[in-house]
Scaffold this active site. Structure first.
Site, PDB file in Angstrom:
ATOM      1  N   GLY A  28    -108.966  35.566  12.992  1.00 41.49           N
ATOM      2  CA  GLY A  28    -108.975  37.003  12.724  1.00 41.49           C
ATOM      3  C   GLY A  28    -107.819  37.747  13.345  1.00 41.49           C
ATOM      4  CE1 TYR A  29    -106.370  43.523  16.357  1.00 45.70           C
ATOM      5  CE2 TYR A  29    -104.262  42.485  16.805  1.00 45.70           C
ATOM      6  CZ  TYR A  29    -105.074  43.600  16.818  1.00 45.70           C
ATOM      7  OH  TYR A  29    -104.583  44.790  17.293  1.00 45.70           O
ATOM      8  N   GLY A  33     -98.531  36.398   8.915  1.00 45.48           N
ATOM      9  CA  GLY A  33     -98.579  34.933   8.962  1.00 45.48           C
ATOM     10  C   GLY A  33     -99.847  34.419   8.292  1.00 45.48           C
ATOM     11  CG  HIS A  34    -103.645  35.223  10.142  1.00 45.57           C
ATOM     12  ND1 HIS A  34    -103.399  36.223  11.048  1.00 45.57           N
ATOM     13  CD2 HIS A  34    -104.108  34.175  10.866  1.00 45.57           C
ATOM     14  CE1 HIS A  34    -103.702  35.809  12.268  1.00 45.57           C
ATOM     15  NE2 HIS A  34    -104.131  34.565  12.193  1.00 45.57           N
ATOM     16  CG  MET A 181     -95.239  37.853  12.312  1.00 44.71           C
ATOM     17  SD  MET A 181     -95.862  38.741  10.908  1.00 44.71           S
ATOM     18  CE  MET A 181     -94.430  39.741  10.559  1.00 44.71           C
ATOM     19  CB  SER A 182     -98.521  35.210  17.683  1.00 49.72           C
ATOM     20  OG  SER A 182     -99.618  35.008  18.545  1.00 49.72           O
TER      21      SER A 182
HETATM   22  P1  AMP Z   1    -105.118  31.696  14.205  1.00 48.65           P
HETATM   23  O1  AMP Z   1    -105.855  32.897  13.727  1.00 48.65           O
HETATM   24  O2  AMP Z   1    -104.104  32.007  15.264  1.00 48.65           O
HETATM   25  O3  AMP Z   1    -106.013  30.531  14.523  1.00 48.65           O
HETATM   26  O4  AMP Z   1    -104.250  31.226  12.968  1.00 48.65           O
HETATM   27  C1  AMP Z   1    -104.850  30.873  11.749  1.00 48.65           C
HETATM   28  C2  AMP Z   1    -103.844  30.147  10.914  1.00 48.65           C
HETATM   29  O5  AMP Z   1    -102.711  30.983  10.671  1.00 48.65           O
HETATM   30  C3  AMP Z   1    -103.307  28.877  11.597  1.00 48.65           C
HETATM   31  O6  AMP Z   1    -103.206  27.845  10.632  1.00 48.65           O
HETATM   32  C4  AMP Z   1    -101.955  29.315  12.093  1.00 48.65           C
HETATM   33  O7  AMP Z   1    -101.025  28.263  12.213  1.00 48.65           O
HETATM   34  C5  AMP Z   1    -101.535  30.286  11.001  1.00 48.65           C
HETATM   35  N1  AMP Z   1    -100.511  31.193  11.509  1.00 48.65           N
HETATM   36  C6  AMP Z   1    -100.576  31.939  12.636  1.00 48.65           C
HETATM   37  N2  AMP Z   1     -99.424  32.609  12.816  1.00 48.65           N
HETATM   38  C7  AMP Z   1     -98.604  32.265  11.793  1.00 48.65           C
HETATM   39  C8  AMP Z   1     -97.263  32.614  11.427  1.00 48.65           C
HETATM   40  N3  AMP Z   1     -96.537  33.441  12.151  1.00 48.65           N
HETATM   41  N4  AMP Z   1     -96.758  32.067  10.291  1.00 48.65           N
HETATM   42  C9  AMP Z   1     -97.495  31.203   9.550  1.00 48.65           C
HETATM   43  N5  AMP Z   1     -98.760  30.834   9.847  1.00 48.65           N
HETATM   44  C10 AMP Z   1     -99.300  31.354  10.952  1.00 48.65           C
END
Ligand code: AMP
Length: 278
Positions: A28-29, A33-34, A181-182
């Site tokens: 979430g959030y 990227g997501h 992005m994060s």
């Molecule tokens: P998370 O919510 O951080 O667990 O991320 C969920 C999915 O989104 C995971 O597969 C991450 O690798 C992907 N993700 C997160 N940040 C990025 C980004 N900047 N670019 C591409 N994919 C991303």
């Protein structure tokens, strides 16, 4: 767009969905990227399911589980806009019952890099992803290259446990200055945000050295380390020049590699990577 919480409601709706069904697991959030994963799934699948679950078992005892940013109404609005069919927000109590005691563990691929810095992290990731897969039964699942080791570990799990699921890996989406992005970037104050550019700068420096003929793994690691050390606010956890498939650290001349790093800036831990070579 449907939204569900319980696994039985999820399964009921999922059963009636025509294939291929794509799953995008997230915590979430959501950011771009997501959403790039969602868009890719939308292009390739008849139905797109997004899960939102801040998985406690992948956080260490001193990590940011409680502080991890959450905004479900905003996430729902974004997912609706991106044409998602079903959002699943699993219930914590259903994912981890009080007597929960079954874990999925990938061995070698989960040991170095993030695995070494965050003991138990990948056990939490593989366990929850296996549970998401078992509940949704997707045809395809979408992951970001941002979490490069996670991709290697999940591919290994899918092969080793014969999940009939196609794993699709999507490129890293970055801010205009290169910062990947994060959801955690929001922790950075103004000065730290400037300093955070150093990850992209150091990966870019190593990649241009490689492209200009320097193919020595040790020297590429030194270039990355030197750049990170030049940023006073950055605290380097590791740099790596590893085999992209096995994550074994490379030495001598290389033709392809995963360059990766983890850097702490203030209280925020950031990771990034480039794939170089053929
Ligand atoms: P998370 O919510 O951080 O667990 O991320 C969920 C999915 O989104 C995971 O597969 C991450 O690798 C992907 N993700 C997160 N940040 C990025 C980004 N900047 N670019 C591409 N994919 C991303």
């Amino acid at each position: 767009m449907n939204t569900v919480q319980s696994i039985s409601n999820l399964r009921q709706i999922r059963n009636d969905l025509p294939s291929p069904v794509g799953l995008v697991p997230t915590m979430g959030y959501l950011h771009e990227g997501h959403l790039s994963l969602v868009q890719r799934a939308r292009q390739e699948c008849a139905n797109v399911i997004v899960s939102i679950f801040v998985n406690p078992t992948q956080f260490g005892p001193h990590e940011d589980l409680d502080a991890y940013p959450r905004d479900i109404p905003r996430d729902f609005a974004l997912l609706e806009k991106y044409g998602v069919d079903l959002v699943w927000v699993p219930e914590l109590e259903q994912m981890y019952t009080p007597d929960f005691q079954t874990w999925v563990t990938v061995e070698r691929a989960a040991q170095p890099l993030e695995g070494k810095m965050r003991p138990g992290h990948f056990r939490g990731v593989t366990t929850v992803v296996a549970k998401l897969f078992n509940s949704v039964l997707p045809d395809k699942a979408y992951f970001g290259q941002k979490d490069a080791q996670q991709v290697v570990v999940i591919r290994r799990m899918v092969k080793d446990l014969n999940f009939p699921i196609d794993i699709v890996v999507c490129p890293i989406i970055r801010e205009p200055d290169g910062l990947a992005m994060s959801s955690r970037n929001g922790y950075l104050d103004h000065e730290e945000r400037q300093a955070a550019q150093v990850l992209f700068r150091s990966l870019s420096a190593a990649m241009s050295a490689f492209e200009n003929g320097n193919n020595d793994a040790g020297q590429l690691r030194e270039i990355m380390t030197g750049t990170i050390m030049s940023e006073p606010l950055a605290d380097l956890q590791y740099v790596s020049c590893a085999d992209p498939d096995t994550l074994e650290e490379l030495s001598g001349s290389i033709s392809r590699a995963l360059l990766s790093m983890a850097v702490v800036i203030g209280k925020t831990r950031l990771i990034d990577n480039f794939l170089i070579g053929d």
